[in-house]
Design an enzyme around this catalytic site. Structure first.
Site, PDB file in Angstrom:
ATOM      1  N   ARG A 164      33.025 -18.199 -25.323  1.00 34.90           N
ATOM      2  CA  ARG A 164      33.236 -17.042 -24.424  1.00 34.90           C
ATOM      3  C   ARG A 164      32.732 -15.732 -25.005  1.00 34.90           C
ATOM      4  NH1 ARG A 164      38.285 -19.706 -23.679  1.00 34.90           N
ATOM      5  NH2 ARG A 164      38.133 -21.069 -21.861  1.00 34.90           N
ATOM      6  N   LYS A 199      20.248  -7.767 -20.410  1.00 34.90           N
ATOM      7  CA  LYS A 199      20.018  -8.840 -19.427  1.00 34.90           C
ATOM      8  C   LYS A 199      19.645 -10.097 -20.196  1.00 34.90           C
ATOM      9  CE  LYS A 199      18.586  -6.385 -15.262  1.00 34.90           C
ATOM     10  NZ  LYS A 199      17.468  -6.132 -14.317  1.00 34.90           N
ATOM     11  N   GLU A 241       4.517  -3.517 -19.458  1.00 35.47           N
ATOM     12  CA  GLU A 241       5.879  -2.964 -19.358  1.00 35.47           C
ATOM     13  C   GLU A 241       5.931  -1.538 -19.896  1.00 35.47           C
ATOM     14  OE1 GLU A 241       8.142  -4.480 -17.647  1.00 35.47           O
ATOM     15  OE2 GLU A 241       8.167  -6.645 -17.988  1.00 35.47           O
ATOM     16  N   LYS A 299      14.236   3.475 -21.246  1.00 34.62           N
ATOM     17  CA  LYS A 299      15.108   2.374 -20.828  1.00 34.62           C
ATOM     18  C   LYS A 299      16.563   2.687 -21.174  1.00 34.62           C
ATOM     19  CE  LYS A 299      15.760  -2.448 -20.216  1.00 34.62           C
ATOM     20  NZ  LYS A 299      15.241  -3.798 -20.189  1.00 34.62           N
ATOM     21  N   GLU A 303      22.996  -2.612 -12.934  1.00 36.48           N
ATOM     22  CA  GLU A 303      22.037  -2.527 -11.824  1.00 36.48           C
ATOM     23  C   GLU A 303      22.716  -2.401 -10.465  1.00 36.48           C
ATOM     24  OE1 GLU A 303      18.363  -4.721 -12.520  1.00 36.48           O
ATOM     25  OE2 GLU A 303      18.177  -4.994 -10.371  1.00 36.48           O
ATOM     26  N   ARG A 342      19.033   1.233 -12.073  1.00 37.83           N
ATOM     27  CA  ARG A 342      18.354   0.324 -13.003  1.00 37.83           C
ATOM     28  C   ARG A 342      17.263  -0.501 -12.317  1.00 37.83           C
ATOM     29  NH1 ARG A 342      20.783  -3.364 -17.960  1.00 37.83           N
ATOM     30  NH2 ARG A 342      18.790  -4.387 -18.417  1.00 37.83           N
ATOM     31  N   ASN A 378      12.350  -2.585 -12.369  1.00 39.06           N
ATOM     32  CA  ASN A 378      11.693  -3.777 -11.830  1.00 39.06           C
ATOM     33  C   ASN A 378      10.441  -3.431 -11.031  1.00 39.06           C
ATOM     34  OD1 ASN A 378      13.423  -5.787 -12.837  1.00 39.06           O
ATOM     35  ND2 ASN A 378      14.958  -5.217 -11.319  1.00 39.06           N
ATOM     36  N   HIS A 398       7.839  -6.045 -10.345  1.00 36.67           N
ATOM     37  CA  HIS A 398       8.424  -7.351 -10.631  1.00 36.67           C
ATOM     38  C   HIS A 398       8.643  -8.207  -9.386  1.00 36.67           C
ATOM     39  CE1 HIS A 398       8.975  -5.451 -14.487  1.00 36.67           C
ATOM     40  NE2 HIS A 398       9.599  -6.488 -15.012  1.00 36.67           N
ATOM     41  N   HIS A 454       7.244 -11.623  -9.954  1.00 33.46           N
ATOM     42  CA  HIS A 454       8.044 -12.854 -10.019  1.00 33.46           C
ATOM     43  C   HIS A 454       7.507 -13.905  -9.045  1.00 33.46           C
ATOM     44  CE1 HIS A 454      11.853 -10.799 -11.877  1.00 33.46           C
ATOM     45  NE2 HIS A 454      10.870 -10.957 -12.744  1.00 33.46           N
ATOM     46  N   HIS A 492       4.378 -13.239 -18.208  1.00 29.60           N
ATOM     47  CA  HIS A 492       5.247 -12.336 -17.440  1.00 29.60           C
ATOM     48  C   HIS A 492       4.605 -10.948 -17.316  1.00 29.60           C
ATOM     49  CE1 HIS A 492       8.887 -10.442 -15.934  1.00 29.60           C
ATOM     50  NE2 HIS A 492       8.806  -9.541 -16.908  1.00 29.60           N
TER      51      HIS A 492
HETATM   52  P1  NAD Z   1       7.392 -14.932 -25.097  1.00 31.84           P
HETATM   53  O1  NAD Z   1       8.761 -14.813 -25.578  1.00 31.84           O
HETATM   54  O2  NAD Z   1       6.987 -16.203 -24.441  1.00 31.84           O
HETATM   55  O3  NAD Z   1       6.402 -14.587 -26.286  1.00 31.84           O
HETATM   56  C1  NAD Z   1       5.021 -14.611 -26.046  1.00 31.84           C
HETATM   57  C2  NAD Z   1       4.272 -15.539 -27.004  1.00 31.84           C
HETATM   58  O4  NAD Z   1       4.061 -14.858 -28.242  1.00 31.84           O
HETATM   59  C3  NAD Z   1       4.996 -16.810 -27.366  1.00 31.84           C
HETATM   60  O5  NAD Z   1       4.073 -17.845 -27.487  1.00 31.84           O
HETATM   61  C4  NAD Z   1       5.617 -16.471 -28.702  1.00 31.84           C
HETATM   62  O6  NAD Z   1       5.880 -17.607 -29.485  1.00 31.84           O
HETATM   63  C5  NAD Z   1       4.541 -15.629 -29.329  1.00 31.84           C
HETATM   64  N1  NAD Z   1       4.966 -14.672 -30.324  1.00 31.84           N
HETATM   65  C6  NAD Z   1       6.077 -13.932 -30.321  1.00 31.84           C
HETATM   66  N2  NAD Z   1       6.050 -13.046 -31.309  1.00 31.84           N
HETATM   67  C7  NAD Z   1       4.913 -13.244 -31.992  1.00 31.84           C
HETATM   68  C8  NAD Z   1       4.319 -12.631 -33.117  1.00 31.84           C
HETATM   69  N3  NAD Z   1       4.870 -11.571 -33.698  1.00 31.84           N
HETATM   70  N4  NAD Z   1       3.137 -13.101 -33.574  1.00 31.84           N
HETATM   71  C9  NAD Z   1       2.530 -14.145 -32.943  1.00 31.84           C
HETATM   72  N5  NAD Z   1       3.035 -14.753 -31.852  1.00 31.84           N
HETATM   73  C10 NAD Z   1       4.210 -14.295 -31.371  1.00 31.84           C
HETATM   74  O7  NAD Z   1       7.076 -13.784 -24.001  1.00 31.84           O
HETATM   75  P2  NAD Z   1       7.459 -12.231 -23.931  1.00 31.84           P
HETATM   76  O8  NAD Z   1       6.345 -11.603 -23.203  1.00 31.84           O
HETATM   77  O9  NAD Z   1       7.907 -11.682 -25.205  1.00 31.84           O
HETATM   78  O10 NAD Z   1       8.742 -12.235 -22.978  1.00 31.84           O
HETATM   79  C11 NAD Z   1       8.664 -12.689 -21.658  1.00 31.84           C
HETATM   80  C12 NAD Z   1      10.052 -13.072 -21.206  1.00 31.84           C
HETATM   81  O11 NAD Z   1      10.901 -11.925 -21.250  1.00 31.84           O
HETATM   82  C13 NAD Z   1      10.097 -13.587 -19.796  1.00 31.84           C
HETATM   83  O12 NAD Z   1      10.900 -14.738 -19.750  1.00 31.84           O
HETATM   84  C14 NAD Z   1      10.760 -12.465 -19.018  1.00 31.84           C
HETATM   85  O13 NAD Z   1      11.466 -12.915 -17.898  1.00 31.84           O
HETATM   86  C15 NAD Z   1      11.649 -11.877 -20.046  1.00 31.84           C
HETATM   87  N6  NAD Z   1      12.020 -10.478 -19.793  1.00 31.84           N
HETATM   88  C16 NAD Z   1      13.330 -10.162 -19.874  1.00 31.84           C
HETATM   89  C17 NAD Z   1      13.716  -8.852 -19.682  1.00 31.84           C
HETATM   90  C18 NAD Z   1      15.155  -8.480 -19.865  1.00 31.84           C
HETATM   91  O14 NAD Z   1      15.523  -7.347 -19.533  1.00 31.84           O
HETATM   92  N7  NAD Z   1      15.991  -9.350 -20.391  1.00 31.84           N
HETATM   93  C19 NAD Z   1      12.765  -7.868 -19.420  1.00 31.84           C
HETATM   94  C20 NAD Z   1      11.424  -8.239 -19.357  1.00 31.84           C
HETATM   95  C21 NAD Z   1      11.050  -9.556 -19.558  1.00 31.84           C
HETATM   96  N1  GLY Z   2      13.557  -5.385 -17.273  1.00 33.50           N
HETATM   97  C1  GLY Z   2      14.394  -4.821 -16.267  1.00 33.50           C
HETATM   98  C2  GLY Z   2      15.751  -4.456 -16.717  1.00 33.50           C
HETATM   99  O1  GLY Z   2      16.074  -4.602 -17.872  1.00 33.50           O
HETATM  100  O2  GLY Z   2      16.551  -4.038 -15.943  1.00 33.50           O
END
Ligand code: NAD
Ligand code: GLY
Length: 372
Positions: free
Chosen positions: A128, A150, A192, A234, A244, A248, A252, A255, A259, A272
């Protein structure tokens, strides 16, 4: 705007009362025991990473964390958006239980947004709720996903459909990690960063345009400024609307279309950030078509997205009725209510609002923005 010193140790703070936390931005942070000195103490810590990032950075993280935690375990998940699933999440719980971890165990998410979102969701639900720390290693994760709480996983029918709001105890943005990032991932992170300009800060948009060559060349000074300003914006938004209820949602921007591209192409086909970049093009042109912003401002954004190495033509998701397929996927967006799609649109440079739009207009924007 003043330049940011990449060696500065000053933090950006997310002000959420007793759940406030700091974002440390700098170089050489992962391997320094001091980075983790004032975090919650426990007998065990678990570093969750993936098979691509762990060989690069897990050992230095483990060595530094060993100064504070008697047992530091390591878990490397399969790499990629396609693994942001229940099955992969289960592997984190398996590791925690196999090691006999308790409710004080601290989780460290070492990787991009996929690792961060899944580890955060695991931390929110294991016993939890246990403390967790984000150590984002992609540009996208440093400027967006690691900040704001998030967390979650994908469902085959929709992106990020299962998750929780759960804030980390600390975010550690070590700019050194950006030097090993593949170029395509760097561009995805720039999407972003660009996003914050049209929705909140046109001076930052000017700065990004002027400094794009340095950002693409990974100049530490430029990266430091971009990460810090993005986190400041942010933090400002999240502090006002953590869950949100309204404001907030402006984060997006791009997005809703993005999406649909990700789900329609199959997770992982487009990054993404690539989908968000192309989604911003569609959202900006829809804003212009609605008369909310000059077409010239929308096209300025399109040029910046392209210059950042991102796609500006959307994929054709269904040759029979492409716009219809986009609309069907967008109706699954979390912002949609009773099937009505709500878009984040630009209401004059530097200002975003949530609005519905006439379907015929949305269809014509999709048609004009898609390749084929
Ligand atoms: P990812 O986590 O898939 O990383 C991208 C690639 O880079 C992967 O292959 C990873 O292994 C590699 N990598 C990571 N760091 C590295 C480094 N320093 N050197 C070499 N390779 C490296 O993708 P991302 O773009 O970081 O994140 C995308 C995800 O984030 C999506 O699932 C999206 O929905 C999510 N997201 C969440 C929020 C939130 O607010 N929580 C906001 C935006 C995006
Ligand atoms: N990436 C959108 C949010 O964090 O709200």
């Amino acid at each position: 705007m003043p330049q940011i010193d990449p060696h500065s140790t000053s933090n950006v703070v997310i002000d959420l009362g007793e759940r406030s936390y700091a974002i440390a931005i700098g170089t050489g942070l992962i391997g320094q025991p001091a980075t983790y000195a004032d975090l919650p103490r426990a007998s065990q810590a678990l570093i969750v990473s993936n098979t691509a990032v762990a060989p690069l950075y897990a050992e230095q993280a483990r060595a530094a964390l060993s100064a504070h935690y008697p047992q530091v375990h390591m878990l490397a998940l399969p790499d990629g958006e396609a693994y942001k699933t229940w099955e992969t999440l289960q592997r984190i719980f398996d590791a925690l239980l196999t090691h006999g971890c308790d409710r004080k165990t601290v989780l460290f998410a070492l990787g991009g947004g996929v690792v961060g979102d899944m580890t955060g969701f695991a931390a929110a639900s294991f016993m939890r709720g246990v403390p967790f720390v984000q150590i984002p290693t992609t540009l996208l994760a440093q400027v967006d996903s690691s900040v704001g709480g998030k967390t979650g996983i994908n469902h085959p029918l929709g992106k990020n459909m299962v998750g929780a709001f759960y804030q980390p105890h600390r975010v550690v943005c070590d700019l050194d990690t950006l030097q090993t990032l593949p170029p395509r991932e760097l561009s995805a992170g720039l999407a972003e960063i660009i996003k914050y300009g049209p929705i909140a800060d046109t001076a930052f948009l000017d700065w990004i345009e002027a400094n794009l060559p340095d950002l693409l060349a990974r100049a530490p000074q430029a990266l430091a400024h971009a990460v810090r300003r993005s986190c400041e914006i942010k933090a400002w938004v999240v502090a006002q609307d953590e869950r949100e209820a309204g404001l907030r949602a402006i984060l997006n921007f791009g997005h809703t279309f993005g999406h649909a591209i990700e789900a329609g192409m199959g997770y992982g086909a487009w990054l993404h950030g690539e989908a968000v970049g192309c989604g911003m093009v569609m959202a900006a042109r829809l804003s212009a078509a609605l008369g909310m912003v000059d077409a010239a401002f929308a096209e300025r954004l399109v040029m910046l997205v392209a210059a950042a190495g991102l796609p500006v033509k959307g994929p054709v998701l269904d040759p029979g009725d492409n716009a219809g397929r986009y609309l069907a996927l967008m109706r699954l967006d979390k912002k949609a209510q009773a099937g009505a799609i709500t878009f984040v649109l630009i209401d004059g440079p530097g200002r975003a609002v949530m609005r519905e739009a006439p379907e015929a207009l949305v269809r014509s924007v999709i048609d004009s923005c898609c390749a084929g």
